[in-house]
Structures are given as C-alpha cells and as structure tokens.
Design a protein around this motif. Structure first.
Motif, PDB file in Angstrom:
ATOM      1  N   ARG A   1      55.371  54.444  86.384  1.00  0.00           N
ATOM      2  CA  ARG A   1      55.155  53.456  87.443  1.00  0.00           C
ATOM      3  C   ARG A   1      55.616  53.993  88.796  1.00  0.00           C
ATOM      4  N   SER A   2      56.693  54.781  88.770  1.00  0.00           N
ATOM      5  CA  SER A   2      57.186  55.329  90.034  1.00  0.00           C
ATOM      6  C   SER A   2      56.174  56.281  90.654  1.00  0.00           C
ATOM      7  N   GLU A   3      55.250  56.795  89.825  1.00  0.00           N
ATOM      8  CA  GLU A   3      54.208  57.693  90.318  1.00  0.00           C
ATOM      9  C   GLU A   3      52.873  56.974  90.505  1.00  0.00           C
ATOM     10  N   GLY A   4      52.906  55.637  90.401  1.00  0.00           N
ATOM     11  CA  GLY A   4      51.704  54.856  90.635  1.00  0.00           C
ATOM     12  C   GLY A   4      50.819  54.687  89.413  1.00  0.00           C
ATOM     13  N   GLU A   5      51.310  55.041  88.220  1.00  0.00           N
ATOM     14  CA  GLU A   5      50.529  54.907  86.987  1.00  0.00           C
ATOM     15  C   GLU A   5      51.034  53.673  86.242  1.00  0.00           C
ATOM     16  N   ASN A   6      50.216  52.624  86.232  1.00  0.00           N
ATOM     17  CA  ASN A   6      50.660  51.356  85.643  1.00  0.00           C
ATOM     18  C   ASN A   6      50.129  51.114  84.238  1.00  0.00           C
ATOM     19  N   ALA A   7      49.308  52.034  83.706  1.00  0.00           N
ATOM     20  CA  ALA A   7      48.811  51.880  82.339  1.00  0.00           C
ATOM     21  C   ALA A   7      49.970  52.052  81.361  1.00  0.00           C
ATOM     22  N   PRO A   8      49.924  51.367  80.234  1.00  0.00           N
ATOM     23  CA  PRO A   8      50.979  51.558  79.224  1.00  0.00           C
ATOM     24  C   PRO A   8      51.039  53.021  78.779  1.00  0.00           C
ATOM     25  N   ILE A   9      52.225  53.461  78.392  1.00  0.00           N
ATOM     26  CA  ILE A   9      52.394  54.824  77.892  1.00  0.00           C
ATOM     27  C   ILE A   9      51.568  54.977  76.611  1.00  0.00           C
ATOM     28  N   ALA A  10      50.697  55.978  76.595  1.00  0.00           N
ATOM     29  CA  ALA A  10      49.902  56.284  75.408  1.00  0.00           C
ATOM     30  C   ALA A  10      50.445  57.553  74.756  1.00  0.00           C
ATOM     31  N   SER A  11      49.938  57.837  73.567  1.00  0.00           N
ATOM     32  CA  SER A  11      50.432  59.007  72.829  1.00  0.00           C
ATOM     33  C   SER A  11      50.272  60.290  73.630  1.00  0.00           C
ATOM     34  N   TRP A  12      49.187  60.396  74.391  1.00  0.00           N
ATOM     35  CA  TRP A  12      48.936  61.625  75.159  1.00  0.00           C
ATOM     36  C   TRP A  12      49.725  61.667  76.459  1.00  0.00           C
ATOM     37  N   ASP A  13      50.475  60.584  76.744  1.00  0.00           N
ATOM     38  CA  ASP A  13      51.336  60.554  77.924  1.00  0.00           C
ATOM     39  C   ASP A  13      52.779  60.916  77.602  1.00  0.00           C
ATOM     40  N   TRP A  14      53.191  60.732  76.330  1.00  0.00           N
ATOM     41  CA  TRP A  14      54.621  60.783  76.016  1.00  0.00           C
ATOM     42  C   TRP A  14      55.241  62.107  76.443  1.00  0.00           C
ATOM     43  N   ARG A  15      54.661  63.219  75.995  1.00  0.00           N
ATOM     44  CA  ARG A  15      55.265  64.523  76.314  1.00  0.00           C
ATOM     45  C   ARG A  15      55.252  64.790  77.817  1.00  0.00           C
ATOM     46  N   HIS A  16      54.210  64.314  78.490  1.00  0.00           N
ATOM     47  CA  HIS A  16      54.081  64.546  79.930  1.00  0.00           C
ATOM     48  C   HIS A  16      55.218  63.867  80.692  1.00  0.00           C
ATOM     49  N   TYR A  17      55.432  62.586  80.404  1.00  0.00           N
ATOM     50  CA  TYR A  17      56.465  61.873  81.144  1.00  0.00           C
ATOM     51  C   TYR A  17      57.859  62.189  80.611  1.00  0.00           C
ATOM     52  N   ALA A  18      57.950  62.571  79.343  1.00  0.00           N
ATOM     53  CA  ALA A  18      59.254  63.000  78.823  1.00  0.00           C
ATOM     54  C   ALA A  18      59.749  64.230  79.578  1.00  0.00           C
ATOM     55  N   GLU A  19      58.831  65.144  79.880  1.00  0.00           N
ATOM     56  CA  GLU A  19      59.210  66.338  80.630  1.00  0.00           C
ATOM     57  C   GLU A  19      59.698  65.958  82.029  1.00  0.00           C
ATOM     58  N   LYS A  20      59.037  64.972  82.641  1.00  0.00           N
ATOM     59  CA  LYS A  20      59.453  64.531  83.976  1.00  0.00           C
ATOM     60  C   LYS A  20      60.812  63.834  83.939  1.00  0.00           C
ATOM     61  N   VAL A  21      61.030  63.014  82.904  1.00  0.00           N
ATOM     62  CA  VAL A  21      62.310  62.311  82.791  1.00  0.00           C
ATOM     63  C   VAL A  21      63.432  63.309  82.507  1.00  0.00           C
ATOM     64  N   ARG A  22      63.163  64.289  81.657  1.00  0.00           N
ATOM     65  CA  ARG A  22      64.177  65.299  81.381  1.00  0.00           C
ATOM     66  C   ARG A  22      64.539  66.049  82.664  1.00  0.00           C
ATOM     67  N   ARG A  23      63.529  66.338  83.467  1.00  0.00           N
ATOM     68  CA  ARG A  23      63.772  67.043  84.730  1.00  0.00           C
ATOM     69  C   ARG A  23      64.641  66.184  85.659  1.00  0.00           C
ATOM     70  N   ARG A  24      64.331  64.883  85.658  1.00  0.00           N
ATOM     71  CA  ARG A  24      65.083  63.985  86.541  1.00  0.00           C
ATOM     72  C   ARG A  24      66.510  63.745  86.036  1.00  0.00           C
ATOM     73  N   ASP A  25      66.641  63.423  84.741  1.00  0.00           N
ATOM     74  CA  ASP A  25      67.938  62.994  84.210  1.00  0.00           C
ATOM     75  C   ASP A  25      68.865  64.161  83.889  1.00  0.00           C
ATOM     76  N   HIS A  26      68.279  65.306  83.544  1.00  0.00           N
ATOM     77  CA  HIS A  26      69.100  66.453  83.159  1.00  0.00           C
ATOM     78  C   HIS A  26      68.897  67.650  84.081  1.00  0.00           C
ATOM     79  N   ASP A  27      68.073  67.451  85.113  1.00  0.00           N
ATOM     80  CA  ASP A  27      67.765  68.551  86.039  1.00  0.00           C
ATOM     81  C   ASP A  27      67.311  69.776  85.253  1.00  0.00           C
TER      82      ASP A  27
END
Length: 681
Positions: free
Chosen positions: A323-349
């Motif tokens: 949502r912070s990137e403007g994507e309001n669709a529910p997380i789908a299976s093909w999104d999980w790894r993509h956003y997990a990588e972004k969250v890991r980058r944010r939360d763990h640098d």
C-alpha cells in the motif's frame, strides 16, 4: 567377452564408470544380463541344501547382484542428472522389470524360510551387533514386501510393485518435461524491470543454453524463478511465471500427473491392506522413527499453529508495504516473495542483491570442505581429467587425517534442461567392507543458475544452505564405516536420514565460517561485519511463510496416504479441501503441490514421509546445541561423538539410540521452535 563397457571390468581411476565409453543403448543389454546373473545367484542361495547360516544366506545375498547394482547406480544417476529421450525410453521400459526382479527375490518362499529360520534362531547364532542388525533388516524387508502372503497375495503384490514403478517413472519424466519446456523470455525493458545484474547475467546464460543468444530467459529452476519473483516489478509477469511454476504436472495435457497420483494412492492403499495395515501411512511409518500417523500429526500441528499465526502477521506487513507503494490489491502468491524482499530490506536493512556478491559458489564449496576438515579431519583435492558424465562435474579425492583415501566426491552444481529440478545426494558406489575395503563414490547434484561467462556464480543464502545440506548427506555416505551394503551410509530410517544434512547447515550461518568464506567476488573483501550481523539477525525473517509452505506439504502428504476410500479420487480437490480444513493462508501455496510433488510420487522414498525433514529438524536443532554447550562449534570431543554415532554408523544402530549416544538424551521440540522463531514466550 562382451564389448559392453557396463559389463566389463572397469580400469578407470578409482573405479569411476567409464562415462565416455557408455552409450544409452548399452543399458538395455547390461540390465538384462545383470538381472539374469543376479537371479541365478539368488536362486542358488534359496535352493542350496545346506542349512541356513548367516554367511550362506544373508551375507550371500549381500554379495549377490553386484553387476546389477553397478549398472543401476550408473543409469539412475544419469537419468536424474543428465538424461535424454533415449535414456527416458529405457527408464520407462526398465522400471517395471526391475520391480519384477525385486519381487521375485523378496517373494521367494524358499529364501524367506531360510531368513525366517535364522531370525527365529538369532539368539544362538553368535552374531555381532552389526550382523544382528543386518539380519533384522533382511527379515523386515522380506516381511514388508509380502513374503508371508499366500500365492495370490504375492502375485498381486508383484503386480502392484511393477505398476507403481511405471507410474513413478512417468510422474518424474512429466515434471521434468514441464520444467524443461517452459521459458519466460524477457524481451523488453519493462519485462526486465527491477531485476539485479546477477539475475540478468543468469537469465542471459540460460538463454544461451537454449539457443537464444542476446535474450534473457527465466526458467522453472528454483534458483531462477525465486529471484525473479523477488525482484521483478512487473506484476503481470510475476503472475505468469508463478502460475507456470505452480501448475507443473497439472497442465491438462500429456504431462498431467493427476491421474498418475490417483492411481498411485489407490495402489499404495491396496498394498497396505494386503500387508495387514489400516492405511499406507500406517505401513510406511511402522518402519520409521515416528512409528504412527498420530505422532507425525502431533509434531506438525505443534509447528503449524504458531507458523500460521506468524505468517498472518508477515502478510499484514507485506500488505502495508504494498500500500505504501500505491498497490492496493490483496497480497497474492506471486507477490509474497517480492514484498518480503522489500520488507526485509526495510526492517533489517538487508538486500539480497547486496548479500549475493559475497556468496560465490566456489567459496561456499570451500566453506563446506573446510568445515568437514575442522570437524572430521577430511581433506579434498580436486582431480582433473577423470571420467565424468558431463563437463560441469567436478571430482575431488577425499582423504582422512592420516592421508588415507576415503572416497571420491563429485559436485554437479549447475541447472540444465537435462537435469531434474531440486538438489540431492546419490552414490555411484557405496562404502562396504564385506570382501575388501570398498571406498564410496558420492555425488551432490544442484540446480544453481550459472553466472555469466567469466563471472563467478553467485548464490542466495538459501542456495548456500542447500549446498551445505546436500554436503551433509554426502558426508554421511563418505564417512560410512560398516561391513554390509544394506546398512551403508544413508541407508537409515527416512526420518533420521535428514539429521546429518540439516545439522550440517548450522555451520554455514556461523560467523567463524562466513567471515572467512563470504568474500566479494570482485574485490575479495570479506563480508563487512555489519552486513554479516544483519544477515544473522534476519535469520528467522519470513519463517512463518517458510514453515507453512513446508508443513502444508507434509500434512497433505500424510492425509492423502491415510485414505482408505480411493475410488474416484480428485487429486486437486483433495489438495484444496485439505488445505482449507487445516486453515492454509490463501496467499501461500504448498512448497510442492501434489501434481509435481516428486518426493512423494516419483517413487516411494518420501511417500507419507515428507514430515521427515521436520522430524529430523527437531534432532538437528537440539544436536547443534551440543557444540554450543561445549563453547566451540568445532569442539573435537563433540565432533568425534558425532562422527562415531551418526556420520559413520550408517544403519547399524537403532536411530533413536544413535541420537542418544551422541547427545546423551532424547531431543525436545523446544530447540526447533526457537530455531524457527516460533517459540511462544
């Protein structure tokens, strides 16, 4: 004298197969001749007039069929790692013949009577501990094959075994074909959006292998598809690639595996009933550490509930990121790894693209070797010019502390269309001492994406863990020190065999290992301590997802093999309904969906046994604690116990007793939950 290289003595160095001389057409003659010779040897053992003794019956069986073993090991290593249409034709033809050959041995009444007589008289035979274990395994092997059934039951068991062999072969070949034929060609900048240099280099190499020079290709090899799902910012292409990956074996065409699975489940259930078991899962688990389906389900449920809770929290963080990137669709299976990588980058640098340059394939191989040297005194010397089945294969001579030859280790690391997916350990020759000291020839097969020409092959941390995992299996084969082939190396209970491999993974994540071997592929600089600290701090990141995708497979595998009514089984519906019943999160799919679940259906190895990884993980998490408690991850005394009771013992001891002999007590699940970050405070 035959001019078939598979049927003549091998004068090759170390007894390697003479690969350059072997052609596909040699295998038909070799199998037929070797099976005929083995049948004559086995029939002679069964028909001999002398009363049964351990040596003239059990040891004689261990000595029989050596040519067949040699041919089969060579053949099936090739069909897994470097197959072609000719080999696949022969595989389909030979699988039921080998099953028939096995049935003719294990259902031989006269032979079973000799083994049963020895079993009944075992207390007075003066057997040593290893011989007693071998006799026990043979008696159980014959019983579980149906040797005690009446003639009609034996005939039906033989039919079932042959049909299951055919089905397992076809299942495996169908999955390989779906994987080999798929390619996602990235034609435009939009197609390649978000992909880091290391992935583009690997995609270019994959394109060249497929005759598409100048293009970029994503394949269904895990080392290609998973990074693509992580980094691609093209959501439509992520969905396209993910659906292809998820639907292997379920395409509706000639490679569709659903009917094969349904028939396999029905035949396995019938086999279990013939042998007096309630279900196939009861039959399979009776010869495992777990013993019962209830014990397996109890373990999986203890892990499942906290994992689902953890995954739900992970999903919410991914959705916030989207949502912070403007994507309001529910997380789908093909999104999980993509956003997990972004969250890991944010939360763990921590950024996979930042990490990967420090994880060179060659240096990770060195790390695995060095760990084995520090634990067990092994040394590895690369040998060039030896016979190999593919130019990519590397050969290493393994020596002990005194410089004595231990065996050969072959490493086959790169993905290619002729190789089935995944990673595994196998043997061209197993260790034994029945008639001389036979050294093992062990192979590790991986599917890493090759680096660009002249560039290092870079791994993800998961890739590096896989390398250590399979090398743990390799050490189990290399360090084996037993007399009899039937208990050599990894010939142990299925839910114990993953202990040496999963335990070995622990050393990869130790600073003492990473600080030496995680060096930048261009500068040679070691991984900065800050990056290493971030990597270790993020070790349990996304563990809810990882545990759910694994445990879902194990639960579906168990439930499918608990079926008593198999008529009209709709495989996809059963998978869907089981996942709904256990509360599978909608954003996650099984790590291996049923139509391509090779562990369970490309043979009987992990059928009703995929839980084994977690059963072993309870032990490995606890076992590594022995080194931590000693204050040294290479503590010599602890390593010696590990070598003696686990890595060298093969199937000689009872696995539960072997673990206790090493650790001093039984394991507890607490270490597993803590390792995965699932322990509730």
């Amino acid at each position: 004298m035959s001019d078939n290289p598979l049927l003549t003595p091998w004068s090759t160095p170390f007894g390697l197969p003479p690969f350059a001389e072997i052609r596909a057409e040699h295998f038909r003659e070799a199998f037929e001749t070797a099976m005929r010779e083995a049948r004559a040897e086995i029939d002679a053992i069964a028909a001999q007039a002398e009363p049964p003794s351990f040596d003239n019956t059990v040891a004689a069986l261990e000595r029989s069929g050596k040519a067949l073993t040699r041919v089969a090991r060579t053949f099936f290593n090739l069909t897994g790692a470097d197959t072609n249409p000719q080999l696949q034709d022969i595989e389909r033809e030979i699988a039921p013949k080998l099953a028939r050959h096995s049935s003719e041995t294990l259902l031989n009444g006269a032979l079973f009577r000799r083994i049963a007589a020895l079993w009944d008289a075992r207390e007075g035979l003066g057997l040593d501990a290893e011989q007693a274990r071998v006799l026990e395994r043979y008696h159980l092997m014959f019983q579980r094959a149906g040797a005690g059934l009446d003639d009609a039951g034996k005939a039906r068991m033989a039919e079932i075994s042959q049909r299951l062999a055919t089905l397992g072969t076809q299942f495996s070949q169908n999955v390989l074909k779906d994987e080999a034929e798929y390619r996602l060609v990235l034609e435009t900048e939009a197609d390649r959006a978000g992909l880091p240099d290391f992935l583009l280099a690997a995609a270019a190499a994959a394109a060249r292998e497929r005759g598409l020079d100048g293009k970029h290709v994503i394949t269904l090899s895990r080392s290609s598809i998973e990074p693509f799902l992580q980094f691609s910012t093209n959501r439509a292409l992520r969905e396209e690639a993910f659906r292809a990956w998820a639907s292997r074996g379920e395409t509706g065409g000639e490679t569709d595996n659903r009917a094969i699975v349904a028939e396999t489940i029905a035949l396995r259930a019938e086999k279990a009933r013939l042998l007096g078991y309630e279900t196939y899962a009861h039959y399979k688990l009776d010869d495992a550490m777990a013993k019962t389906p209830d014990a397996v389900r109890d373990l999986l449920v203890k892990v499942w509930d906290p994992a689902v809770t953890r995954a739900a929290a992970e999903r919410d963080r991914l959705a916030d990121m989207a949502r912070s990137e403007g994507e309001n669709a529910p997380i789908a299976s093909w999104d999980w790894r993509h956003y997990a990588e972004k969250v890991r980058r944010r939360d763990h640098d921590l950024d996979e693209a930042e990490l990967k340059p420090y994880l060179q394939l060659d240096r990770m191989i060195d790390a695995a070797f060095d760990t084995a040297h520090r634990l067990f005194g092994l040394s590895f010397k690369e040998l060039n010019g030896l016979p190999v089945y593919h130019p990519d294969v590397r050969v290493f001579e393994v020596s002990d502390r005194a410089g004595r030859h231990v065996g050969l280790f072959l490493g086959d690391y790169y993905a290619r269309p002729s190789k089935r997916s995944g990673a595994w350990m196998s043997a061209f020759r197993a260790q034994e001492k029945l008639d001389g000291d036979i050294a093992p020839i062990i192979v590790n097969v991986m599917n890493f994406a090759r680096g660009a020409d002249g560039e290092a092959t870079l791994l993800t941390f998961d890739d590096a863990s896989t390398l250590f995992h399979e090398f743990g299996h390799a050490l189990h084969g290399l360090l084996s020190d037993v007399t009899y082939p039937v208990i050599s190396g990894t010939s142990v209970a299925r839910d114990f065999v993953e202990l040496p491999s999963q335990l070995y993974e622990h050393w990869l994540s130790q600073p003492a290992v990473l600080s030496r071997f995680a060096v930048h592929y261009r500068t040679g600089e070691p991984m900065p301590k800050a990056l290493l600290d971030k990597l270790l701090a993020a070790e349990n990141f996304n563990q809810g997802f990882a545990t759910v995708e694994y445990a879902a497979c194990a639960l579906v595998d168990l439930e499918m093999h608990l079926l008593t009514e198999t008529e009209g089984l709709d495989v996809s519906a059963f998978e869907r309904e089981t996942l709904e019943r256990i509360g599978m999160p909608g954003e996650i799919i099984m790590r291996h969906r049923v139509p391509h679940f090779a562990h369970a259906f490309a043979g009987e190895g992990y059928s009703a046994g995929y839980y084994s990884y977690m059963w072993s993980e309870v032990m490995d998490a606890d076992a590594f604690g022995a080194f931590e408690e000693a204050g040294d991850i290479f503590d010599p005394e602890t390593a010696e116990r590990l070598h003696r009771h686990i890595y060298s013992a093969g199937g000689r001891p009872d696995p539960e007793e072997a673990y206790k002999a090493f650790r001093g007590r039984a394991p507890t699940i607490d270490a597993l939950l803590e390792k995965r970050g699932l322990k509730v405070a």
